[in-house]
Scaffold this motif. Structure first.
Motif: not given
Length: 444
Positions: A347, A350-353, A355-357, A365
């Motif tokens: 996370e 990729f600087e994402s949570t 839930e987003d990934v 994507s």
């Protein structure tokens, strides 16, 4: 009063004495029970109307013997000639009914000789070409007071249906016992007092106790110690089969634990069905069936332990970890990869949570990963089973980022580890630049 009236019949302890046989005939014909009057030649002189409810006469004109077919009671009077055969149609008892072992003949002779009554239960009485009847019977001698005429009175109680019902129950019980004995599920029968009354061999194998210890014990005896699924003690009154009895409703697929003697608990999946008699609201018993799910539960516990361990490893790992599931087309070729798991370090990378990934598809994507050749690499790993390792360089807003990517096959997908090697790459580049400067200085 007519000299042939029933008052001319003088019953005694050994048998009736009569002034005239005609009086006894009227007496027999008026009796409510199935009774036949035989003379000493064993001819059926007459019989009661109730006799016809068991053995119907088919008609004088046919000169046929009494039929053994059953008739329904209509409440109407039986025609006289059907109820009272004419003297020319009086047939010998043994012309009507078979007596292959001379049981009936011996009973008639003995009754006459001993001047006493004889009785018995469920003796066979049948016409050779007809169905078999089973009757409780009594034979009583009769004679005129001057001894000129004599014979016997045969009264019967039809027990055929009861015997057939018993036989059917025995057959059903036998077939049920054979069926229960062959199935792998444990089966117990608990009565309305909570006492186990029957069981099969599988029950003792699953519960780890001999049947003679199970049968006769109550559900709340000290030998039965239960566990809930979470491992806490299960009170006996909460056992599924006792609840089925009290609540009068079936309990389905409930898992509980029981302790065998000197062994770890066995886990069983229980179905309990209350049994009711017609017209009664309370069950008279509960049929309990159960299968052993101990191995299944141990596997689940082991799997959960593995999951917990994996979760701990993933959470504490300094590397980013992503698991992709292969998406296949109609030809079973890999068309894409879908993200199904992301650890906390990934996370951050990729600087994402998560839930987003999770749920994103690589080619749809995560285009930058396909541009770096990762889709082809992952597809090769899945198809060949061989792991792959590569280094990927990203240039984002003038900032260089390097990752060491390692992919291994897992089921129908890949587990990918991303290790940030940017600092190492920068150090290597700095060393190279310093080496170049030294080379230039040496050349100067």
């Amino acid at each position: 009063m007519s000299p042939d009236s029933p008052s001319d019949v003088d019953p005694c302890s050994t048998g009736p004495l009569v002034q005239r046989p005609g009086a006894l005939k009227e007496f027999v014909e008026a009796m409510p029970a199935p009774v036949a009057m035989l003379d000493d030649d064993w001819r059926i002189v007459t019989h009661s109307r109730a006799w016809l409810e068991v053995f119907r006469h088919e008609g004088d004109e046919t000169h046929a013997p009494i039929s053994l077919d059953r008739i329904e009671s209509t409440g109407q009077a039986v025609p006289e000639r059907e109820a009272l055969p004419a003297p020319t149609d009086q047939r010998a008892f043994f012309e009507v009914f078979a007596d292959p072992e001379d049981e009936w003949r011996a009973a008639f002779l003995r009754s006459l000789e001993e001047k006493g009554s004889l009785r018995g239960h469920e003796r066979r009485l049948f016409q050779p070409d007809g169905p078999t009847y089973w009757v409780d019977w009594e034979v009583r001698p009769w004679q005129t007071k001057n001894g000129a005429e004599q014979g016997v009175l045969l009264s019967v109680v039809d027990r055929t249906e009861e015997r057939q019902a018993k036989g059917l129950r025995r057959q059903v019980d036998h077939r049920f016992d054979k069926l229960v004995g062959t199935i792998s599920e444990g089966v117990l029968l608990m009565d309305d007092e909570g006492v186990f009354r029957d069981g099969n061999e599988a029950a003792q194998n699953i519960l780890g106790r001999p049947l003679d210890e199970i049968i006769g014990s109550r559900f709340d005896a000290d030998i039965w110690n239960g566990l809930r699924e979470d491992g806490t003690p299960l009170p006996n009154v909460e056992f599924p089969f006792w609840r089925a009895l009290i609540e009068r409703e079936a309990v389905q697929n409930e898992v509980m634990g029981l302790y065998p003697p000197d062994a770890p608990p066995r886990w069983i999946r229980v179905n309990a069905q209350p049994l009711f008699r017609a017209g009664q609201e309370a069950p008279y018993a509960v049929l309990v069936s159960f299968d052993d799910v101990t191995d299944e539960r141990l596997k689940e516990e082991a799997l959960q332990t593995s999951r917990d361990l994996l979760s701990s490893v993933l959470s504490s790992s300094l590397d980013g970890i992503i698991v992709f599931r292969a998406i296949r087309d109609a030809n079973d070729a890999i068309a894409d990869f879908e993200c199904v798991l992301v650890n906390p370090q990934a996370e951050k990378l990729f600087e994402s949570t998560a839930e987003d990934v999770v749920g994103l598809r690589l080619r749809e994507s995560m285009s930058r990963q396909e541009e770096k050749g990762l889709f082809d690499a992952y597809r090769t790993v899945v198809n060949t089973g061989e792991p792959a390792e590569m280094e990927i360089h990203y240039d984002t807003d003038g900032e260089d980022a390097w990752y060491q990517v390692m992919a291994v096959k897992v089921d129908n997908g890949v587990a990918v580890t991303y290790r940030d090697i940017t600092d190492r790459k920068k150090a290597e580049r700095q060393i190279r630049e310093q080496a170049q400067l030294l080379d230039k200085a040496r050349d100067a």
